[in-house]
Design an enzyme around this catalytic site. Structure first.
Site, PDB file in Angstrom:
ATOM      1  N   GLU A  34       0.882  -1.164   0.000  1.00 45.89           N
ATOM      2  CA  GLU A  34       0.000   0.000   0.000  1.00 45.89           C
ATOM      3  C   GLU A  34       0.921   1.215   0.000  1.00 45.89           C
ATOM      4  O   GLU A  34       1.804   1.327   0.851  1.00 45.89           O
ATOM      5  CB  GLU A  34      -0.861  -0.016   1.263  1.00 45.89           C
ATOM      6  N   ARG A 258       4.984 -12.726   9.781  1.00 42.53           N
ATOM      7  CA  ARG A 258       5.678 -11.493   9.437  1.00 42.53           C
ATOM      8  C   ARG A 258       7.000 -11.431  10.172  1.00 42.53           C
ATOM      9  O   ARG A 258       7.194 -12.057  11.207  1.00 42.53           O
ATOM     10  CB  ARG A 258       4.818 -10.271   9.724  1.00 42.53           C
ATOM     11  N   LYS A 268       4.245   1.050   9.337  1.00 40.32           N
ATOM     12  CA  LYS A 268       4.434   2.310   8.621  1.00 40.32           C
ATOM     13  C   LYS A 268       3.798   3.464   9.387  1.00 40.32           C
ATOM     14  O   LYS A 268       4.312   4.575   9.357  1.00 40.32           O
ATOM     15  CB  LYS A 268       3.815   2.204   7.218  1.00 40.32           C
TER      16      LYS A 268
HETATM   17  P1  ATP Z   1       2.733  -2.141   8.016  1.00 38.27           P
HETATM   18  O1  ATP Z   1       1.863  -2.846   9.000  1.00 38.27           O
HETATM   19  O2  ATP Z   1       4.171  -2.147   8.381  1.00 38.27           O
HETATM   20  O3  ATP Z   1       2.252  -0.803   7.646  1.00 38.27           O
HETATM   21  P2  ATP Z   1       1.486  -3.471   5.873  1.00 38.27           P
HETATM   22  O4  ATP Z   1       1.314  -4.939   5.993  1.00 38.27           O
HETATM   23  O5  ATP Z   1       0.317  -2.604   6.101  1.00 38.27           O
HETATM   24  O6  ATP Z   1       2.711  -3.048   6.754  1.00 38.27           O
HETATM   25  P3  ATP Z   1       1.595  -3.385   3.035  1.00 38.27           P
HETATM   26  O7  ATP Z   1       2.060  -2.265   2.208  1.00 38.27           O
HETATM   27  O8  ATP Z   1       0.158  -3.712   3.062  1.00 38.27           O
HETATM   28  O9  ATP Z   1       2.116  -3.085   4.501  1.00 38.27           O
HETATM   29  O10 ATP Z   1       2.461  -4.686   2.774  1.00 38.27           O
HETATM   30  C1  ATP Z   1       2.868  -5.158   1.530  1.00 38.27           C
HETATM   31  C2  ATP Z   1       3.237  -6.593   1.679  1.00 38.27           C
HETATM   32  O11 ATP Z   1       4.330  -6.729   2.583  1.00 38.27           O
HETATM   33  C3  ATP Z   1       2.102  -7.409   2.229  1.00 38.27           C
HETATM   34  O12 ATP Z   1       2.006  -8.604   1.502  1.00 38.27           O
HETATM   35  C4  ATP Z   1       2.492  -7.644   3.660  1.00 38.27           C
HETATM   36  O13 ATP Z   1       1.969  -8.863   4.122  1.00 38.27           O
HETATM   37  C5  ATP Z   1       4.026  -7.668   3.578  1.00 38.27           C
HETATM   38  N1  ATP Z   1       4.604  -7.274   4.859  1.00 38.27           N
HETATM   39  C6  ATP Z   1       4.390  -6.141   5.541  1.00 38.27           C
HETATM   40  N2  ATP Z   1       5.054  -6.135   6.704  1.00 38.27           N
HETATM   41  C7  ATP Z   1       5.749  -7.304   6.758  1.00 38.27           C
HETATM   42  C8  ATP Z   1       6.629  -7.906   7.712  1.00 38.27           C
HETATM   43  N3  ATP Z   1       6.945  -7.295   8.848  1.00 38.27           N
HETATM   44  N4  ATP Z   1       7.146  -9.117   7.416  1.00 38.27           N
HETATM   45  C9  ATP Z   1       6.839  -9.723   6.260  1.00 38.27           C
HETATM   46  N5  ATP Z   1       6.019  -9.231   5.330  1.00 38.27           N
HETATM   47  C10 ATP Z   1       5.460  -8.031   5.567  1.00 38.27           C
HETATM   48 MG    MG Z   2      -1.464  -2.719   4.984  1.00 42.62          MG
END
Ligand code: ATP
Ligand code: MG
Length: 552
Positions: A34, A258, A268
């Site tokens: 995102e 994760r 983020k």
């Molecule tokens: P955050 O919670 O840090 O804002 P998010 O999951 O909302 O992260 P996205 O931009 O939706 O961030 O994530 C893009 C991809 O990266 C998704 O497939 C998500 O599952 C993966 N991802 C995000 N954080 C992690 C992590 N800590 N370890 C492994 N994969 C991750």
């Molecule tokens: Mg997200």
């Protein structure tokens, strides 16, 4: 990366699918960020996994921006995400945006209404939440659930046409209000939001929810393996339900744990707070766990990929020690970094036996870790040198093998010197030490027969350049700041950045190459900061030479 390691569970699934002839053996994954922030090391794990699987099995990976939430997304983030994925060394097959599917998603929603599987609900968010019940109490249907297909079609068209304010109506899927999985209790598909989108502008005032965008985007692209993190397990039934009811390409969702790293935060939203509140300079502050921060700190793509490989793919949440990440960059830089001398906390040494007007050049290899040393450079040597303050002791203890009156050391790539005296200022600070050298002890042609225990680094005073050197420590004082009482920002480490404004460096370091790692002998691995200029050189310490971190 070892080739012999056993398959991780995702590789096992892909191999089974290929063996079974599923999708004719085709593998297509996607990385779906995102664009509401910069990528962090957790995303790097997901990138390595998605791109790595495709590379290993002859497949491809799409980069898909999951931009269905107009309020939080920005073009700056899109650009940084592309830069970071490229920098890690991965090439996506297609650059795609969920927002490109808005027309298609709208058509899917209309199809669901026509099948009697979606309805427009006028209830407020609170009312819906109450009507949904709890995991032990089934939900209750409201009067909107029985609206006719025609009424729903008309209302949904009016929602799209902008006839209602934010929150006035939603489109819900008609699944099962008594389902044990709360996500199946008539989940939202669309909400009204009169907010401009960074790509579609004011075209839309209704936006699809994650659950009615993600799986559908996967299906539109014919993604074979849709990999996400464990928190999406409860969404999987709904993912499958929509795909089945729409009768679209059967993408499949798989979940892994994760990556959590200690002494930092990874969401983020929290990283944005650190930037906005000025606790760090920017998203790419070298203390940040972002890919851009790690890059600016001096991490290499190889070290990050190695780290992601070493931690493997887990099905259960765990916390990874940041010292493993530091180990990976040390391993890499030990093989690639050129050795240089820099004095971070200087004190002057005068070699009284060395002629005042003389300058010699000492030669030293760039990298003793490789055959041939990758060439070398000339290091000017003269009567006055900067040495490290900590390499001298007024009253040396028994095991101190560096300088004090009567003690001898080797100056790296130069002579053995013996300290005879020192000078102090009015406040009692040592300002200069005086030594004599052994002319026959010159490195390479040493005939002195003398053995000294210590070797120290130095920089010739008249030849030295100055630089600002930035030393970094962990951003937080505690292992898991998100899990402590109160606000996570209360646990920031106040000493995470130490600036040494006046370090003396070998003249050759003025030619340092941006992005390249240098070992400052005995002091760690360093790299030029992106704001470094010819007039003001700035170096960041990537990591110390050894893991000297002690829990405070
Ligand atoms: P955050 O919670 O840090 O804002 P998010 O999951 O909302 O992260 P996205 O931009 O939706 O961030 O994530 C893009 C991809 O990266 C998704 O497939 C998500 O599952 C993966 N991802 C995000 N954080 C992690 C992590 N800590 N370890 C492994 N994969 C991750
Ligand atoms: Mg997200």
């Amino acid at each position: 990366m070892s080739e012999e390691r056993s398959l991780n569970f995702l590789e096992e699934i892909v191999e089974e699918d290929i063996a079974a002839g599923k999708n004719s053996g085709r593998v297509l994954t996607r990385f779906p960020p995102e664009p509401n922030g910069y990528l962090h090391i957790g995303h790097a794990k997901s990138i390595c996994l998605n791109f790595g699987l495709a590379l290993k099995y002859g497949g491809k990976t799409n980069l898909r921006f999951d931009d269905t939430n107009p309020a939080k997304e920005e073009v700056e983030y899109v650009d940084s995400i592309k830069e970071d994925v490229k920098w890690l060394g991965f090439e996506w097959a297609n650059e795609l945006y969920a927002s490109d599917y808005f027309d298609q998603l709208y058509a899917f929603a209309v199809a669901m209404i026509k099948k009697g599987l979606a309805y427009v609900d006028d209830s407020s968010a609170e009312e819906i939440s109450v009507q949904k019940g709890t995991p032990t109490i089934p939900g209750k249907a409201n009067q909107y659930r029985s609206r006719s297909v025609d009424e729903n079609l008309a209302l949904f068209a009016d929602m799209k046409a902008g006839k209602y304010p934010d929150g006035a109506k939603v489109l819900r899927a008609k699944v099962d209000l008594a389902a044990p999985n709360m996500h199946l209790r008539d989940p939202l598909m669309y909400r009204i939001k009169h907010t401009e989108h960074h790509r579609t502008g004011a075209t839309w005032c209704i936006y699809p929810m994650y659950d009615f965008a993600h799986g559908q985007s996967d299906a539109i692209e014919e993604i074979t393996h849709s990999i996400c993190t464990l928190e999406f397990i409860p969404h999987r039934d709904l993912y499958n339900w929509f795909i089945e009811k729409l009768d679209i390409f059967p993408s499949k969702q798989y979940e892994f744990a994760r990556l959590n790293l200690n002494y930092t935060v990874m969401s983020k939203r929290k990283l944005l707070q650190l930037v906005e509140d000025g606790h760090v300079e920017s998203w790419d502050d070298p203390r940040m766990p972002t890919i851009s921060g790690l890059r600016r700190r001096g991490y290499t793509p190889a070290s990050i990929i190695d780290f992601c490989e070493r931690i493997g793919v887990a099905k259960r949440e765990n916390m990874i020690d940041v010292s493993l990440l530091e180990f990976c960059i040390r391993e890499d830089l030990n093989k690639t970094a050129w050795r240089r001398m820099a004095v971070l906390d200087p004190i002057k040494m005068v070699i009284t036996s060395y002629p005042e007007s003389e300058t010699e050049t000492m030669f030293s290899e760039n990298n003793p870790e490789v055959e041939g040393g990758e060439g070398g450079r000339d290091i000017p040597f003269s009567r006055e040198l900067w040495i490290e303050r900590e390499d001298f002791m007024e009253e040396p203890s028994k095991k101190f093998f560096r300088l004090g009156v009567g003690l001898s050391v080797r100056l790296k790539s130069a002579y053995i010197v013996t300290c005879n005296s020192f000078t102090k200022d009015a406040d009692g600070n040592v300002t200069e030490i005086q030594c004599t050298h052994l002319p026959e002890s010159k490195s390479g042609t040493d005939t002195s027969g003398l053995h000294v225990k210590g070797t120290i680094h130095w920089v010739s005073v008249p030849h030295a350049k100055t630089a600002e050197v930035r030393l970094y420590d962990r951003l937080f004082r505690v292992e898991d700041p998100s899990n402590e009482d109160g606000d996570f920002k209360e646990y920031l480490n106040p000493n995470s950045l130490q600036i040494l404004p006046n370090a003396y460096i070998e003249a050759d370091l003025a030619k340092a190459i941006p992005g390249k790692g240098y070992q400052f002998i005995r002091k760690g691995y360093f790299t030029l900061d992106k704001h470094s200029t010819a007039d003001k050189l700035v170096f960041n310490r990537t990591v110390t030479l050894k893991d000297g971190w002690v829990k405070k």
